[in-house]
Enzyme design. Sequence first.
Site, PDB file in Angstrom:
ATOM      1  N   CYS A 280       0.587  -1.000  -2.823  1.00 50.82           N
ATOM      2  CA  CYS A 280       1.019   0.226  -2.128  1.00 50.82           C
ATOM      3  C   CYS A 280      -0.218   1.045  -1.774  1.00 50.82           C
ATOM      4  CB  CYS A 280       1.991   1.032  -2.980  1.00 50.82           C
ATOM      5  SG  CYS A 280       3.373   0.072  -3.656  1.00 50.82           S
ATOM      6  N   GLY A 284      -5.142   4.847   1.490  1.00 49.32           N
ATOM      7  CA  GLY A 284      -6.377   4.117   1.306  1.00 49.32           C
ATOM      8  C   GLY A 284      -7.496   4.787   0.544  1.00 49.32           C
ATOM      9  N   GLY A 285      -7.285   5.995   0.047  1.00 43.30           N
ATOM     10  CA  GLY A 285      -8.347   6.660  -0.702  1.00 43.30           C
ATOM     11  C   GLY A 285      -8.773   5.873  -1.926  1.00 43.30           C
ATOM     12  N   LYS A 286      -7.799   5.306  -2.632  1.00 43.63           N
ATOM     13  CA  LYS A 286      -8.121   4.546  -3.841  1.00 43.63           C
ATOM     14  C   LYS A 286      -8.754   3.208  -3.487  1.00 43.63           C
ATOM     15  CE  LYS A 286      -4.413   6.871  -6.358  1.00 43.63           C
ATOM     16  NZ  LYS A 286      -4.023   7.708  -5.197  1.00 43.63           N
ATOM     17  N   CYS A 396       2.354  10.394  -7.958  1.00 41.11           N
ATOM     18  CA  CYS A 396       2.045  11.804  -7.711  1.00 41.11           C
ATOM     19  C   CYS A 396       3.320  12.638  -7.886  1.00 41.11           C
ATOM     20  CB  CYS A 396       1.424  12.013  -6.341  1.00 41.11           C
ATOM     21  SG  CYS A 396       2.413  11.394  -4.962  1.00 41.11           S
TER      22      CYS A 396
END
Length: 469
Positions: A280, A284-286, A396
Site C-alpha cells: 500500500c 510514496g513518502g515511505k 494514520c
Amino acid sequence: MQNKANPKGSAPRPAQARAKHASSARPADRAPPPGIEGLKTRDVAVSAIYTVLVEHRPFDDAFARAAASRDLPGRDRAFARLIATTVLRHRGSLHAVLSTYLAKPLPERMGRLDEILLAAAAQLLLLQTPPHAVISLAVDQCRADSAAKRFANLANAVLRRVSESGHGRLASLDNVTLTIPDWLLSRWNEAYGPAEARQIARASLTEPALDLTVKSDPEQWAERIGAVVLPTGSIRCAQAGRVEELPGYNEGAWWVQDAAAALPVKLLGDVAGLSVLDLCAAPGGKTAQLAAAGADVTAVDKSAGRLGRLNENLSRLGLTATIAVSDALTFASEKQFDAILLDAPCTSTGTIRRHPDILYLKRPEDIPALAALQKNLLERAAVLVKPGGVLVYCTCSLEPEEGEMQVAAFLDRHTEFTRRPVMLDQETVPMSWRTRDGDLRTLPMHFADLPEGLQGLDGFFAASLVKSC
C-alpha cells in the site's frame, strides 16, 4: 443553513436532499465573467466545499479539478485552498454564526448559497479579508448561480451583519463540539479520556505546518528554507509558500511528509542492503525513505495512477524502487522479504489536521470494514516476510480497532511473531509517544511546546513484529 434550534454544525436538511438538486447549482461551475477580480478564486473554494459537503467526495481531488478548470495562478490557488480548508475546519462555528442572522432555515433548492455564505464568513471572521471585497464577490457568486440568485440580497444583508458583529458571536462558540462529529468525539473520549480527547480534537482543527523529510543534512536545508529541525529528524516550515519554489525541490533534496509519517520506517532499523516490501505504498513518502536508506524496495499499490506519481517523485529525488501495480491482498512474489512495511488503509482520523474533509466523509461503520481489511492485509504480509524478518504495521488512525487492537489480535493468531518495542532514543520518540506494550502512538497535539504555527503532529500507530526463525 442551520437555525438557532439546530446548534450542531450540520445543515438542517439532509445532504442527500441537496444532492438531488445538484443540477440546479451547476451554473456556478461556469467560468466567471471576465474582469471581476477574485471571483474565480472564490468559485474554486466554493466548488471544492460543495463537492465535499454535498457530494461527499474527497477534497484534494475536488479542489484539483476545480482549480484546473479555472486556470488559477499559484497565489490565488493557495488562497482558494485556504478558504476551503478553513471552512471545513470551522464549519460548525461558521454555521452557528450565520444562523444568528437568519430568521428561518434556507430551503433545499438554494444552489450553492450555503457554501457561498460559509466561504464568505470564513474570510470575514477567520482570514481577515477586507469585508467589501468578500461581500461583493459573494453576492456576485449568488447572482451567477441560477438557484441561488434569488438570495443575493439576503446574502448581502447577512454577511454585512456577520462583518459587523460576527466576531463576538464566534468567540462565544466551542468549535470542537460544533464541528467534530458526535460519534467521533465520543470514541476519542472513550479511548483517551475526555481531557486528552479534547486536546486531540482542538489540534485536529488547526492548520498544520509543512513537514519535509530530507535525504541528508537537515540542519543545512532547514537554514536554507527557513525551517526548524524537529527532534524526529524532519524539518518543519511554518509558512512555506509553494512547495515547488522552495530551495532543494529541483535538486531532489527532500520530499513532503508529516513528521509522524516518517517514523514507521525508522522502526525497521538499518535497512541498507535489505529487500523491503512496501505494501500500500502510495503516495510514496515511505518508499522514498526506504530507498534513500539503501534498501532494495518493492513498492506495491493497486492504483496505477498513484504509483505513477510515486515514480515521478522518485525520479525527482534520484531514487529507485521496483514498482508493482497489484492489490496487496493478492500480491504474489517468488521470494520472501527481509522486511515489510504495511501502511494499511484506514479511517485516517489521525490526519484530520491535514485532511479536514475526513470529518465529513468518514462514518462509524467504516471502522469495522477497514479493520477487516487490515486483518487480511496483515495475514498476507505474514506470509511474505522471511523467518527472522521484521513486519512493521502502521495506520494514520486514532481508533484502537485499527491500531492496538489489530496488533493484539494478530499476535494471538500468529505465535511465530513477537512484538519488538520501539528501540529509538527518547529524543526521537519520547516515552509519552509509546503505548504500554512499547508500540508507537503519536497524537495531533504532540509537539505542543513548539512555537505557534509549528505545533502538532499527525496521529499514527505503528508496531514492529519479528517473525521467528
